[in-house]
Each structure stands twice: as C-alpha cells, then as structure tokens.
Design a protein around this motif. Sequence first.
Motif, mmCIF file in Angstrom:
data_model
loop_
_atom_site.group_PDB
_atom_site.id
_atom_site.type_symbol
_atom_site.label_atom_id
_atom_site.label_comp_id
_atom_site.label_asym_id
_atom_site.label_seq_id
_atom_site.Cartn_x
_atom_site.Cartn_y
_atom_site.Cartn_z
ATOM 1 N N SER A 338 11.691 -30.580 -68.315
ATOM 2 C CA SER A 338 12.847 -29.717 -68.100
ATOM 3 C C SER A 338 12.710 -28.463 -68.946
ATOM 4 O O SER A 338 12.137 -28.502 -70.038
ATOM 5 C CB SER A 338 14.134 -30.452 -68.481
ATOM 6 O OG SER A 338 15.215 -29.551 -68.592
ATOM 7 N N SER A 339 13.243 -27.375 -68.452
ATOM 8 C CA SER A 339 13.200 -26.128 -69.211
ATOM 9 C C SER A 339 14.248 -26.095 -70.317
ATOM 10 O O SER A 339 14.304 -25.129 -71.082
ATOM 11 C CB SER A 339 13.430 -24.931 -68.270
ATOM 12 O OG SER A 339 14.702 -25.019 -67.646
ATOM 13 N N GLN A 365 23.162 -20.849 -64.975
ATOM 14 C CA GLN A 365 23.729 -22.036 -64.353
ATOM 15 C C GLN A 365 22.661 -23.037 -63.936
ATOM 16 O O GLN A 365 22.988 -24.120 -63.479
ATOM 17 C CB GLN A 365 24.545 -21.628 -63.119
ATOM 18 C CG GLN A 365 25.748 -20.752 -63.458
ATOM 19 C CD GLN A 365 26.475 -20.308 -62.209
ATOM 20 O OE1 GLN A 365 25.857 -20.007 -61.197
ATOM 21 N NE2 GLN A 365 27.789 -20.272 -62.278
ATOM 22 N N THR A 366 21.397 -22.674 -64.041
ATOM 23 C CA THR A 366 20.340 -23.549 -63.562
ATOM 24 C C THR A 366 19.301 -23.781 -64.639
ATOM 25 O O THR A 366 19.221 -23.058 -65.627
ATOM 26 C CB THR A 366 19.636 -22.933 -62.335
ATOM 27 O OG1 THR A 366 18.991 -21.723 -62.724
ATOM 28 C CG2 THR A 366 20.615 -22.657 -61.221
ATOM 29 N N GLU A 367 18.522 -24.835 -64.418
ATOM 30 C CA GLU A 367 17.353 -25.075 -65.241
ATOM 31 C C GLU A 367 16.188 -25.388 -64.309
ATOM 32 O O GLU A 367 16.379 -25.785 -63.153
ATOM 33 C CB GLU A 367 17.585 -26.224 -66.208
ATOM 34 C CG GLU A 367 17.786 -27.578 -65.549
ATOM 35 C CD GLU A 367 18.105 -28.649 -66.572
ATOM 36 O OE1 GLU A 367 17.176 -29.343 -66.991
ATOM 37 O OE2 GLU A 367 19.288 -28.769 -66.946
ATOM 38 N N THR A 368 14.973 -25.207 -64.815
ATOM 39 C CA THR A 368 13.785 -25.501 -64.028
ATOM 40 C C THR A 368 13.313 -26.907 -64.353
ATOM 41 O O THR A 368 13.083 -27.246 -65.514
ATOM 42 C CB THR A 368 12.660 -24.496 -64.330
ATOM 43 O OG1 THR A 368 13.127 -23.178 -64.058
ATOM 44 C CG2 THR A 368 11.443 -24.783 -63.475
ATOM 45 N N ALA A 456 5.301 -25.001 -68.686
ATOM 46 C CA ALA A 456 6.399 -25.885 -69.082
ATOM 47 C C ALA A 456 5.862 -27.096 -69.826
ATOM 48 O O ALA A 456 6.393 -27.495 -70.870
ATOM 49 C CB ALA A 456 7.197 -26.317 -67.854
ATOM 50 N N ALA A 457 4.793 -27.715 -69.307
ATOM 51 C CA ALA A 457 4.215 -28.885 -69.968
ATOM 52 C C ALA A 457 3.535 -28.497 -71.272
ATOM 53 O O ALA A 457 3.544 -29.267 -72.242
ATOM 54 C CB ALA A 457 3.221 -29.568 -69.036
ATOM 55 N N GLY A 478 12.586 -20.900 -70.985
ATOM 56 C CA GLY A 478 11.513 -20.687 -70.025
ATOM 57 C C GLY A 478 11.961 -19.949 -68.795
ATOM 58 O O GLY A 478 13.143 -19.942 -68.429
ATOM 59 N N ASP A 479 10.993 -19.292 -68.131
ATOM 60 C CA ASP A 479 11.218 -18.557 -66.890
ATOM 61 C C ASP A 479 12.344 -17.535 -67.052
ATOM 62 O O ASP A 479 12.288 -16.698 -67.935
ATOM 63 C CB ASP A 479 11.460 -19.524 -65.731
ATOM 64 C CG ASP A 479 10.149 -20.174 -65.262
ATOM 65 O OD1 ASP A 479 9.087 -19.572 -65.476
ATOM 66 O OD2 ASP A 479 10.190 -21.268 -64.703
#
Length: 665
Positions: A338-339, A365-368, A456-457, A478-479
């Motif tokens: 998860s980000s 409002q979002t996560e990757t 991310a990893a 992230g992102d």
Amino acid sequence: MSSIILLMIVGVAACSGHDAREDLPESADDGASGTAPDAPPFARAATFLPAYRVIGRGADVERASALAGALGLEGEGFRGGAVLAADGAIRYLDRARFQRLPTRKVAPPAPWFRDERGFATARGDDGMDFEALAAIRVLPEPDAAARARAALDLARLSFGRDVAVGHSRFEAVDAEGRDVARAELDTHVSFREALEGLRLIGPGAKVRVTFDAEGAVTHLIYARREIERGEDVAIVPASEAPALCAGALGGRAALTAEPELVYYAPPLSREVQRILPHYVCSARRAAGDQVVDVRKAIVPAVMNAPRAAISVRVDGATATAEATVTGGTAPYTYRWVSSTRSLEAAGAGGAKVRLAPGDSGLRGQTETLSLYVTDADGLVATAAREVSFGREPPWSGSPPTSPALPAPALPGFVPGAGAVPGAGAVPGAGAVPANEGRASVGAEWVGQCGGLGHSAANVDGLLKRFEAGGVEQRFNWGDQRAWEVDFKEPMLGGQDASFTDSVDLTFYTGHANGVGLMFCSSMSDRFLHFGEAHWGNSNLEWMVVAACGPLQDDGGAWRHRWSGAFDGLHLLLGYATESFDDTTEGSMFAGYLLDDASPTPLRQAWATTAIEVQPDDEVIYAVMGAYGQGWTLPNYDDHFWGKGPVGPDLWGAERIGFWRISGPT
C-alpha cells in the motif's frame, strides 16, 4: 598543492547511460560462455529460445572455503567463519579497507560533539593526505584479472570468461568547483557470461572481485546458479518488443533504444526453476521543461509470462482486494504493498488482502494498492489499483505535518547540548524536528504514475527493515502523494522542514537527471531543481536518490549543481548513469546499515547494494559529500545513528569543498 591525475574519467551526458570512460577491456574470448559456449548468436527473426534449467547452487561450503583460501580471506571478513550466505552467494566486505582514503590527523571542525538534536558525533579530524593519495598505484588490470580467474579456477567455481575491469574513483573540488584531487582507489574484475549469444545479466549472475592498491581483496560477490540448456520457449519477437516496453514503462515514456534481448538471472534469494529471456527497456520522460531518463525496466520476453489483475470491493470503511493471475508457471507467491501503510498484519502474503483507511487521508481520497506476483521461474507480474474510501478532500491550505510521536531520551543527552560554545545559533534551530533524540527516516517515490512498477515494493522493503531495527518512519508518500514541495527550501516556497529535512535519512526513488528530481503531482510543480534544495539546516543527514542520477559527471556538473544542497547535509547517495527499477534495493541498503553483527557505513552500504542489485555492470553508483577546513572528511565513514561513528555537520565557512566517489556496479 599536489596534483593527482585520474587515469580514466567516469561520466555521462544528461544521465544518458553512455559511459564516457574508455571502453572496459574485454578478454579475447568473444564466444558465448557458460553452459552453451558454442551456441550460435541469437537471430532477430527467431520466435523461440531455449530456457535454461536450474540444476543446483553455484557454490557450496567446500568451494566457498577454497575461494576464501585462494584469495587470502580465511582470517577475516566472513562472519562467524561462514563463507557462504543463506541464499547461496559468497559475500565478503572488508569495511576497514574498501575504498579507504589515506588521511592524516588535523584539527577537528567545530561543532563536533553533538548534532542539532543531541546525538553525539565523532570528532571528524581525519583530513586528506594529498601526497599519499597521489602515490596510490592500483593493481594493474591484467594482474587483477589473472588473480581473480586463478582463484575461481582453484575453487572449481564456474564463471563467464569475458572480463570487465574497472576502478572506484575519488575526486575532490573546492567551493568554486576547481579540481583538488582525483585518484583511483582499487581495481575490480567482473566476469560476464552469455547464453545463446545473449548477455546473461541480473543479481543472480554476479561474479566480481575487488583488490585494493596493495593487492588485498576488499570486496567479493559470487552469485550464480548451476544451469543447463533446456526446452525451447516461445518469445515475443523483436518487432513487438517496443510495444511490450511501452506498456511496461507507461504511455508517456518515449523509447530511446531498441529493446535488448537478454537472459535475466533473478536474485539467489528467489527460488526459480528456469532462467528465461527478457527485454531491457530504456526510455525518457518529459517533466515540464526537463527531460529525464527513466529507470530501466526488465520485462519477461516469453509469451507465457504471468499477468496479474486486481479486483477491489469496498464495503463501507473496509476494502477487500483479490488477485487474478493468468499465464506463468505455478506455484505463485503474492506481495501486496500500500502507498500509505504496512500490510504485513493484514494477510499480505496471500491472493487476498483487506485494508481500512486508518489515518492515511492526509493527502487525497485514494491510495495506490500494488501487487507483485512471482511465479516458479521468478517472473514477476505487477498490477496496481487506486482504492478510495471517500475521505476528506486533498490538502489545500497550510502544509500538513506528521503527528509528533513521543521520543525516548538519548542516553547521555543533555537538553541544549546541541548548541556549541562559540558557534552561535545552531542552523535550523527555528524548525526543531518533533522526533528529537530519536532516529527517523522517510520516503517519497514515483511509481505507477511514472511507469515504475517496482518503486512501491522498493520503499516498502526499506521502511519495514528500518522499522524492524527500531527506527521511526515519519512519512511515506508515493505517486500523486509525493510532492516536489516536500523537498524544497521553505524560503523558496517549500516545506522540507516538515518532511524531507525533518528526518535523518530520506529515500527517494523515481526519475531524475543531473538537474533534479521528477514528480507526478503538481504540488507545487513536477520537478525539483537543484537550486531549490537546501538540506540539513533542519535535520537531514543523508539523502538517497535511487533514480537515474543525479550525480553524473557531464562536464563536472555534479560539483556545480548539488553543492548548494549541502546545508548541513552529510551525504548525497545516488547514481551517475541510468539505473534499473528494482524491488530489493531499499531493504538491502537498510539491512547493511542496521546489521547488528557488522553494521556498514552509508557509503559502503550504498556501493555494495548497487553492485548486488543492479543487473548490469555498466551502471555507475556515486556518493557526494563535503569536506571542511584542513581538508577534513568528517562524513566519509558515517554510519547510521547508533551503528557506529557519525561525523559533525559542516556549515558556512566550515564547508570549503566537496568530494565524490563513484564506480561501476
């Protein structure tokens, strides 16, 4: 002042990946090496290539011991007497001698006894010995290659017959960028291998020995598997490879080279059944008026490569994600990242994962949610989804700050001891970090939004390793959550005192060049220019840039550009060429730093990580630091806090020049 001649200059233009050094010498054996020495060269029109079956480990205890004896390593360096690591690799690092600089004792810079938060520092009274540096004569390349080859033969260890020989290089400049010193410190020998006329690259195909000027081995990595030629497999033809690379690197990437077909050997820690063909993808991206070379991607070339997808079901405040995999070879292993949070406790090792929003709504409002599926051949399929929990709108006002956590008192710390008699106000004292007395790290990264599936990893592994070592994680963005403003000096409209400069070590991975770092978000713009970076005046000691750059030497650019970023900063660690997107770089780097039995200085941890992780020996790693009055090098051998000596910050008139060390991987 003595002048020191550098025999070969390390450099690239605009982080293009082209090495400006003279071509590395090759052996006369130009044929394919290894298990198929007489295999014909690969034909571009071919649609099938042999797979290579893994039939065993490349080394065992007996042969590892024989290699240690042949290289004179019996008495030191192999922890507990074991010469073979758990993953089957032979590793050796002489921390006292690897890239050692000749120094002399001089008056230490002030302040030296405490950093701005009360951590005790070393005196930092080792200064460059110019005469000794000028007198270094590294082991001649033919002699080094012959010694390494003879030792491997004696130990009955297989290796490629093509040889590349290179050197670690140290250079120093004054505050105006004029040369002060340049010298080669060692000679390393890398053995290259080919299958079917194609290069065999990867962390599982590394055979390299490094000798210092006195002929002692200072670093060794032997990581390979025993393989044999197997059945043919269908591959993506060369005519379709550009489309394959474009899909892997994202729609905004423009390919800069024809995809190269190679055989890729994954890390030995990954159990695999076969070694298979892959394509190496190179491209560039635009970020405003800047163009950056992206981290290279290695994508499977076989037609039956695994593909992954994520389906998500949101039920109120909880989301359930499930993986779907097609192709590849079972069994599969799953890794979820998860980000915004660690998923270890949420069943991250299976095909399903559950997550709830928690307090991760500080930005957007979002996560990757990223998925990594590895099949039995070590082929990795990635997928990512944006997960929304209907949180509050994104930040649009005062900068958000991480909540302060209670910090334990440092043993022996006296409040106010960071102020040094006679030194005046401590720089950055107006922005005292909330984690005073406690070491901390943070990370920001460009991943899927920049065509980098492994970022991310990479960061997740770094932060989990630090967490396991008792080091506080302050932020992980992230992102679209990674912002240029977090790296920018407040006087220039940034908020680095709340983020990048609020921790001891910041790790960035994404895209960069010699001018700066790229971001996907427009907060406040998509590119951090080197002139906007002033790090260390609040807290930061070490900045890691795992990207393409920023320390390349196009006309000495590193010295003119990044010197302004050192405002108490100790080290800037990165690359001087294009590098490869990777999932294990962060965790390996942190592991070397925090190893309880034998912690590694940051400079050595970064070099050894790059050597092991980067699949191609033409990638150049680099580390930049500052030196002080009397030519002192207080931070050359910095350890992470609590793991060994750390030199003092250098501010103002105490900082009179800069140095860089670099070398091929």
